[in-house]
Write a protein that holds these residues in place. Structure first.
Motif, mmCIF file in Angstrom:
data_model
loop_
_atom_site.group_PDB
_atom_site.id
_atom_site.type_symbol
_atom_site.label_atom_id
_atom_site.label_comp_id
_atom_site.label_asym_id
_atom_site.label_seq_id
_atom_site.Cartn_x
_atom_site.Cartn_y
_atom_site.Cartn_z
ATOM 1 N N GLY A 187 1.072 9.111 6.619
ATOM 2 C CA GLY A 187 1.656 7.767 6.731
ATOM 3 C C GLY A 187 0.841 6.928 7.710
ATOM 4 O O GLY A 187 0.548 5.750 7.446
ATOM 5 N N MET A 188 0.440 7.547 8.820
ATOM 6 C CA MET A 188 -0.392 6.835 9.797
ATOM 7 C C MET A 188 -1.723 6.425 9.161
ATOM 8 O O MET A 188 -2.242 5.340 9.412
ATOM 9 C CB MET A 188 -0.655 7.706 11.024
ATOM 10 C CG MET A 188 0.549 7.863 11.917
ATOM 11 S SD MET A 188 0.120 8.560 13.505
ATOM 12 C CE MET A 188 0.290 10.289 13.218
ATOM 13 N N GLY A 189 -2.255 7.309 8.333
ATOM 14 C CA GLY A 189 -3.514 6.998 7.647
ATOM 15 C C GLY A 189 -3.365 5.792 6.732
ATOM 16 O O GLY A 189 -4.220 4.900 6.713
ATOM 17 N N PHE A 190 -2.268 5.742 5.974
ATOM 18 C CA PHE A 190 -2.046 4.607 5.075
ATOM 19 C C PHE A 190 -1.845 3.311 5.862
ATOM 20 O O PHE A 190 -2.323 2.245 5.456
ATOM 21 C CB PHE A 190 -0.837 4.868 4.163
ATOM 22 C CG PHE A 190 -1.169 5.684 2.948
ATOM 23 C CD1 PHE A 190 -1.918 5.148 1.910
ATOM 24 C CD2 PHE A 190 -0.747 7.000 2.834
ATOM 25 C CE1 PHE A 190 -2.234 5.903 0.787
ATOM 26 C CE2 PHE A 190 -1.070 7.768 1.722
ATOM 27 C CZ PHE A 190 -1.812 7.210 0.700
ATOM 28 N N VAL A 191 -1.121 3.410 6.978
ATOM 29 C CA VAL A 191 -0.905 2.213 7.802
ATOM 30 C C VAL A 191 -2.241 1.732 8.377
ATOM 31 O O VAL A 191 -2.526 0.529 8.398
ATOM 32 C CB VAL A 191 0.134 2.510 8.921
ATOM 33 C CG1 VAL A 191 0.135 1.419 9.972
ATOM 34 C CG2 VAL A 191 1.523 2.644 8.318
ATOM 35 N N ALA A 214 4.709 16.709 1.820
ATOM 36 C CA ALA A 214 3.900 17.822 2.307
ATOM 37 C C ALA A 214 4.464 18.356 3.619
ATOM 38 O O ALA A 214 3.770 19.029 4.356
ATOM 39 C CB ALA A 214 2.463 17.359 2.486
ATOM 40 N N GLY A 215 5.708 18.033 3.902
ATOM 41 C CA GLY A 215 6.319 18.425 5.172
ATOM 42 C C GLY A 215 6.221 17.278 6.164
ATOM 43 O O GLY A 215 5.357 16.413 6.037
ATOM 44 N N TRP A 216 7.138 17.274 7.133
ATOM 45 C CA TRP A 216 7.219 16.149 8.078
ATOM 46 C C TRP A 216 5.880 15.887 8.759
ATOM 47 O O TRP A 216 5.420 14.746 8.819
ATOM 48 C CB TRP A 216 8.289 16.428 9.148
ATOM 49 C CG TRP A 216 9.670 16.157 8.683
ATOM 50 C CD1 TRP A 216 10.594 17.077 8.264
ATOM 51 C CD2 TRP A 216 10.312 14.880 8.561
ATOM 52 N NE1 TRP A 216 11.762 16.449 7.895
ATOM 53 C CE2 TRP A 216 11.616 15.112 8.070
ATOM 54 C CE3 TRP A 216 9.907 13.565 8.806
ATOM 55 C CZ2 TRP A 216 12.520 14.075 7.831
ATOM 56 C CZ3 TRP A 216 10.818 12.529 8.575
ATOM 57 C CH2 TRP A 216 12.098 12.784 8.099
ATOM 58 N N ALA A 217 5.261 16.950 9.296
ATOM 59 C CA ALA A 217 4.039 16.751 10.083
ATOM 60 C C ALA A 217 2.939 16.109 9.228
ATOM 61 O O ALA A 217 2.307 15.139 9.645
ATOM 62 C CB ALA A 217 3.558 18.079 10.652
ATOM 63 N N ALA A 253 7.627 9.106 5.523
ATOM 64 C CA ALA A 253 7.891 10.540 5.709
ATOM 65 C C ALA A 253 9.350 10.874 5.402
ATOM 66 O O ALA A 253 9.634 11.924 4.819
ATOM 67 C CB ALA A 253 7.540 10.950 7.137
ATOM 68 N N GLY A 254 10.249 9.968 5.753
ATOM 69 C CA GLY A 254 11.682 10.225 5.552
ATOM 70 C C GLY A 254 12.035 10.403 4.089
ATOM 71 O O GLY A 254 12.692 11.380 3.708
ATOM 72 N N VAL A 286 0.853 -1.203 0.000
ATOM 73 C CA VAL A 286 0.000 0.000 0.000
ATOM 74 C C VAL A 286 0.888 1.251 0.000
ATOM 75 O O VAL A 286 0.654 2.194 -0.763
ATOM 76 C CB VAL A 286 -0.952 0.001 1.230
ATOM 77 C CG1 VAL A 286 -1.544 1.380 1.463
ATOM 78 C CG2 VAL A 286 -2.084 -1.000 1.036
ATOM 79 N N LEU A 287 1.930 1.224 0.826
ATOM 80 C CA LEU A 287 2.818 2.394 0.870
ATOM 81 C C LEU A 287 3.653 2.511 -0.398
ATOM 82 O O LEU A 287 3.922 3.604 -0.878
ATOM 83 C CB LEU A 287 3.718 2.329 2.111
ATOM 84 C CG LEU A 287 2.948 2.547 3.418
ATOM 85 C CD1 LEU A 287 3.789 2.176 4.614
ATOM 86 C CD2 LEU A 287 2.521 3.998 3.553
ATOM 87 N N PHE A 288 4.035 1.356 -0.954
ATOM 88 C CA PHE A 288 4.854 1.360 -2.168
ATOM 89 C C PHE A 288 4.129 2.049 -3.324
ATOM 90 O O PHE A 288 4.735 2.824 -4.071
ATOM 91 C CB PHE A 288 5.219 -0.080 -2.537
ATOM 92 C CG PHE A 288 5.979 -0.215 -3.814
ATOM 93 C CD1 PHE A 288 7.317 0.160 -3.878
ATOM 94 C CD2 PHE A 288 5.376 -0.690 -4.972
ATOM 95 C CE1 PHE A 288 8.029 0.061 -5.064
ATOM 96 C CE2 PHE A 288 6.073 -0.788 -6.163
ATOM 97 C CZ PHE A 288 7.407 -0.420 -6.207
#
Lengths: 116, 248
Positions: free
Chosen positions: B72-76, B63-66, B241-242, B50-52
């Motif tokens: 990212g949390m939403g995708f997880v 969109a910036g770290w925050a 995010a990184g 999904v993240l890939f």
């Protein structure tokens, strides 16, 4: 616990000590809108016509908002027009590995400041 | 200290392949982690794929770290929602399903409140006038609550006398939850910006939901799936995010 917290958050906004943008009638808008800022100094390298189309197409000679919130044809598209114009350009810059502006963070633009 | 420690005798077929060498603690740890993650292959596949998909079109666009951490949390959370369809059946797996349900709900709550707290303007997107994709996201979020609470025995028995009836309601609502969350992801259109990414994303959802013969319906260690999900989720959010924010 979560429900009262959610209600408090929805009514009062974030508890962090930051500026809270407030929707209000601005530039004679028919409905309340969020404040917007545009840092001209950060955009000095850009062609003015990218945003100020009215310099070229004789559609007005005032600030962007004078038409975009009062003209009934373009007012409904205010959010789409400005989001697309600003964010697409910022995204393109970032994709070219150049310094671009905010691509998503709402609060970076929706604050009182310099008029667009 | 651990480097000196000789642990268990490894199975002879592994020992032979490694030239009969003795294993350090660190090597054994890596070996166990690899085997463990292979047992959880559908969980690993779901989260990572999904993240890939989000990286295919514009890997460096952020969109910036925050915002990227929050998304990212939403995708997880969405991956967890999909993976929940893979565990169930036996009593032990049902318990694992319940636990993972709570964890997914927790990650979703973090995704929602992360933005509401960190970005003072986001609140306007959960009020009347917000775009449709925000309403489908909110609907998915609320349905996740409903799904979890109607699954608790005290409510389930009151609402549904027959287990089969509960199961069909649970499944139907789960599909609506996934559709709501999926629409929220696709229509917000930042990470999945190209039509082929959307097509792959939909295909991926279909594979995870219906591809039992490839991914396996039941996993060996589903009891542990919540911990693996949390660990893998933290790692994936950091990578998500990184990559978007660290300039190489």
């Amino acid at each position: 616990m979560l429900i009262p917290l959610s209600i408090a958050l929805l009514i009062l906004g974030t508890p962090l000590p930051v500026e809270h943008p407030v929707k209000r009638h601005q530039w004679q808008s028919p409905e309340p809108i969020l404040p917007m800022t545009f840092a001209h100094l950060d955009h000095v390298g850009e062609n003015c016509l990218v945003c100020h189309h009215n310099y070229n197409d004789d559609t007005g000679n005032l600030l962007c908002m004078n038409c975009h919130v009062t003209n009934s044809d373009v007012w409904p598209l205010l959010e789409t027009h400005f989001h697309d114009l600003c964010r697409d350009c910022h995204e393109d810059k970032q994709l070219l590995n150049e310094e671009g502006g905010p691509t998503r963070a709402c609060i970076d633009c929706h604050l009182d400041g310099e008029l667009p | 200290m651990f480097q000196q420690l000789k642990l268990y005798r490894l199975p002879s077929w592994i020992s032979k392949r490694c030239g009969g060498k003795s294993w350090s603690f660190r090597e054994l740890l890596w070996w166990f982690m690899t085997v463990y993650l292979l047992q959880m292959k559908s969980l690993v596949f779901t989260i990572t794929s999904v993240l890939f998909v989000t990286f295919l079109a514009a890997p460096g666009l952020g969109a910036g770290w925050a915002w990227d951490i929050g998304n990212g949390m939403g995708f997880v959370a969405f991956s967890g929602l999909l993976y929940l369809s893979k565990i169930g059946g036996s009593a032990r797996n049902v318990r694992a399903h319940q636990l993972l349900g709570y964890v997914v709900l927790g990650v979703t709550v973090m995704h929602v409140y992360w933005f509401l707290v960190l970005d003072a303007a986001v609140i306007e997107y959960v009020k009347p006038g917000a775009p449709l994709y925000m309403w489908t996201g909110i609907a998915g979020f609320l349905m996740l609550f409903v799904l979890i609470f109607i699954g608790l025995p005290e409510y389930r028995l009151r609402l549904h006398k027959r287990y089969a009836l509960f199961k069909s309601w649970h499944l139907g609502l789960a599909l609506f939850t996934i559709m709501g969350a999926g629409h929220h992801i696709v229509a917000s259109g930042f990470y999945l910006r190209e039509p082929y990414q959307v097509a792959l994303f939909v295909l991926l959802v279909a594979i995870v939901l219906f591809g039992d013969s490839y991914l396996g319906k039941r996993e060996a260690e589903t009891r542990q799936s919540s911990w693996v999900f949390i660990g893998l989720g933290i790692f994936c959010v950091a990578v998500f995010a990184g990559i978007r924010n660290v300039r190489f």
